[in-house]
Design a protein around this motif. Structure first.
Motif, PDB file in Angstrom:
ATOM      1  N   THR A 293       0.755  -0.814   0.310  1.00 33.83           N
ATOM      2  CA  THR A 293       0.205   0.244   0.382  1.00 33.83           C
ATOM      3  C   THR A 293       0.586   1.432  -0.163  1.00 33.83           C
ATOM      4  OG1 THR A 293      -2.469  -1.389   1.544  1.00 33.83           O
ATOM      5  CG2 THR A 293      -2.152   0.781   1.125  1.00 33.83           C
ATOM      6  N   MET A 294       0.522   1.948  -1.589  1.00 34.18           N
ATOM      7  CA  MET A 294       1.288   3.491  -1.374  1.00 34.18           C
ATOM      8  C   MET A 294       0.570   4.853  -0.280  1.00 34.18           C
ATOM      9  SD  MET A 294       2.488   2.955  -4.752  1.00 34.18           S
ATOM     10  CE  MET A 294       0.359   2.373  -5.317  1.00 34.18           C
ATOM     11  N   ILE A 295       1.219   5.179   0.638  1.00 37.91           N
ATOM     12  CA  ILE A 295       0.893   6.163   1.169  1.00 37.91           C
ATOM     13  C   ILE A 295       1.434   7.415   1.375  1.00 37.91           C
ATOM     14  CG2 ILE A 295      -0.007   4.572   3.140  1.00 37.91           C
ATOM     15  CD1 ILE A 295       2.441   5.255   4.987  1.00 37.91           C
ATOM     16  N   GLU A 296       1.935   7.638   0.125  1.00 41.57           N
ATOM     17  CA  GLU A 296       2.299   8.497  -0.428  1.00 41.57           C
ATOM     18  C   GLU A 296       1.530   9.268  -1.827  1.00 41.57           C
ATOM     19  OE1 GLU A 296       6.398  11.357  -1.744  1.00 41.57           O
ATOM     20  OE2 GLU A 296       6.567   9.820  -0.193  1.00 41.57           O
ATOM     21  N   THR A 297       1.571  10.616  -1.314  1.00 37.37           N
ATOM     22  CA  THR A 297      -0.314  10.996  -2.922  1.00 37.37           C
ATOM     23  C   THR A 297       1.028  11.065  -3.700  1.00 37.37           C
ATOM     24  OG1 THR A 297      -1.688  10.342  -1.730  1.00 37.37           O
ATOM     25  CG2 THR A 297      -1.785  11.625  -3.651  1.00 37.37           C
ATOM     26  N   ASN A 298       1.938  10.567  -4.881  1.00 38.79           N
ATOM     27  CA  ASN A 298       3.104  11.965  -5.976  1.00 38.79           C
ATOM     28  C   ASN A 298       2.260  10.887  -6.784  1.00 38.79           C
ATOM     29  OD1 ASN A 298       3.890   9.530  -6.371  1.00 38.79           O
ATOM     30  ND2 ASN A 298       5.272   9.428  -4.625  1.00 38.79           N
ATOM     31  N   ALA A 299       2.597  11.706  -8.416  1.00 36.54           N
ATOM     32  CA  ALA A 299       2.392  10.966  -9.511  1.00 36.54           C
ATOM     33  C   ALA A 299       2.625   9.817  -9.808  1.00 36.54           C
ATOM     34  CB  ALA A 299       3.630  12.069 -10.445  1.00 36.54           C
ATOM     35  N   GLN A 300       3.755   9.192  -9.245  1.00 44.49           N
ATOM     36  CA  GLN A 300       3.853   7.998  -9.133  1.00 44.49           C
ATOM     37  C   GLN A 300       4.044   6.734  -9.095  1.00 44.49           C
ATOM     38  OE1 GLN A 300       7.019   7.710 -11.977  1.00 44.49           O
ATOM     39  NE2 GLN A 300       5.868   5.601 -11.704  1.00 44.49           N
ATOM     40  N   ALA A 301       3.225   6.956  -7.971  1.00 44.51           N
ATOM     41  CA  ALA A 301       2.121   5.957  -7.218  1.00 44.51           C
ATOM     42  C   ALA A 301       0.677   6.255  -7.601  1.00 44.51           C
ATOM     43  CB  ALA A 301       2.229   6.922  -5.825  1.00 44.51           C
ATOM     44  N   LEU A 302      -0.082   7.433  -7.896  1.00 44.99           N
ATOM     45  CA  LEU A 302      -0.959   7.519  -8.451  1.00 44.99           C
ATOM     46  C   LEU A 302      -0.982   6.810  -9.640  1.00 44.99           C
ATOM     47  CD1 LEU A 302      -1.923  11.118  -7.273  1.00 44.99           C
ATOM     48  CD2 LEU A 302      -3.237   8.758  -6.541  1.00 44.99           C
ATOM     49  N   SER A 303       0.144   6.790 -10.996  1.00 46.36           N
ATOM     50  CA  SER A 303       0.216   6.280 -11.323  1.00 46.36           C
ATOM     51  C   SER A 303      -0.375   5.036 -12.073  1.00 46.36           C
ATOM     52  CB  SER A 303       1.333   6.972 -12.846  1.00 46.36           C
ATOM     53  OG  SER A 303       1.577   6.025 -13.699  1.00 46.36           O
ATOM     54  N   LEU A 304       0.771   3.630 -10.762  1.00 46.35           N
ATOM     55  CA  LEU A 304       0.769   2.806 -10.751  1.00 46.35           C
ATOM     56  C   LEU A 304      -0.689   2.376 -10.014  1.00 46.35           C
ATOM     57  CD1 LEU A 304       2.601   0.386 -11.024  1.00 46.35           C
ATOM     58  CD2 LEU A 304       2.515   0.669  -8.502  1.00 46.35           C
ATOM     59  N   PHE A 305      -1.048   3.006  -9.752  1.00 43.74           N
ATOM     60  CA  PHE A 305      -2.331   2.694  -9.069  1.00 43.74           C
ATOM     61  C   PHE A 305      -3.465   1.990  -9.393  1.00 43.74           C
ATOM     62  CE2 PHE A 305      -6.978   2.865  -6.784  1.00 43.74           C
ATOM     63  CZ  PHE A 305      -6.996   2.230  -5.778  1.00 43.74           C
ATOM     64  N   TYR A 306      -3.842   3.762 -10.720  1.00 42.95           N
ATOM     65  CA  TYR A 306      -4.461   3.506 -11.450  1.00 42.95           C
ATOM     66  C   TYR A 306      -4.391   3.621 -13.068  1.00 42.95           C
ATOM     67  CZ  TYR A 306      -6.717   6.758  -7.862  1.00 42.95           C
ATOM     68  OH  TYR A 306      -7.253   7.702  -7.178  1.00 42.95           O
ATOM     69  N   GLY A 307      -3.442   3.136 -13.464  1.00 38.46           N
ATOM     70  CA  GLY A 307      -3.051   2.425 -14.260  1.00 38.46           C
ATOM     71  C   GLY A 307      -2.789   3.530 -15.418  1.00 38.46           C
ATOM     72  N   LYS A 308      -3.048   4.579 -15.684  1.00 40.54           N
ATOM     73  CA  LYS A 308      -2.829   5.870 -16.398  1.00 40.54           C
ATOM     74  C   LYS A 308      -1.837   7.282 -15.973  1.00 40.54           C
ATOM     75  CE  LYS A 308      -6.848   6.325 -17.625  1.00 40.54           C
ATOM     76  NZ  LYS A 308      -7.768   6.776 -19.426  1.00 40.54           N
ATOM     77  N   ASN A 309      -1.037   7.427 -17.121  1.00 41.15           N
ATOM     78  CA  ASN A 309      -0.226   8.681 -16.764  1.00 41.15           C
ATOM     79  C   ASN A 309      -0.640  10.126 -15.837  1.00 41.15           C
ATOM     80  OD1 ASN A 309       2.100   7.361 -18.405  1.00 41.15           O
ATOM     81  ND2 ASN A 309       1.411   7.672 -20.163  1.00 41.15           N
TER      82      ASN A 309
END
Length: 173
Positions: A95-111
């Protein structure tokens, strides 16, 4: 004989992601040259192709191995003469607990397009990625390198005043 120095604790570490195109090996079957971005050991710093996803929750990273076998039986006495592996899958959950571009990209599968004040979710699907998981205990390091992984499960995102916003994923190698 027992040796307490062989007991490892992942005191710290990191999860890194890279575009799979940056990890492509070159050459022909039997004569592959690994990508210059592929890690070769547990100590050498990763190239700039890799980006850390940030803080991981206190649960760390959980590795799961799923293997299935098919038994081949002989006519004589129904003896099992062989087992053939029909499925061999390794996955990692964290579980990634830092909200950053890389974590969000991995989670949502979008750039993710970061700006000074927000992260815009959109753009092309990211698909498969490379993953490196580093676990460090003092001067000892354990590195898992997954040249081709895909997010196969996403957990719920809980947004509360009591906990960090977490982005739970399972990546399958």
């Amino acid at each position: 004989m027992t040796d307490a120095s062989n007991v490892k604790v992942a005191v710290t570490g990191a999860v890194y992601v890279a575009d799979i195109a940056d990890l492509a090996a070159t050459g022909t079957p039997g004569n592959w040259t690994p990508s210059a971005n592929a890690p070769t050991d547990a100590d050498t710093a990763l190239t700039s192709a890799w980006t850390a996803v940030g803080y991981i929750s206190e649960d760390g990273v959980v590795e799961a191995n799923d293997t299935e076998n098919e038994e081949i039986k002989a006519w004589q006495n129904s003896d099992i003469v062989r087992k053939v592996i029909t499925k061999n899958e390794t996955s990692y959950a964290f579980t990634m607990i830092e909200t950053n571009a890389q974590a969000l990209s991995l989670f949502y599968g979008k750039n993710i397009i970061p700006t000074a004040t927000k992260h815009v979710i959109g753009g092309a699907l990211t698909g498969k990625v490379g993953i490196v998981i580093d676990a460090v205990d003092g001067t000892q390091a354990i590195r898992r390198y997954i040249p081709s992984a895909e997010v196969t499960e996403r957990g719920e995102v809980s947004i509360t005043a009591a906990d960090a916003v977490g982005y739970e994923v399972t990546v399958t190698a």
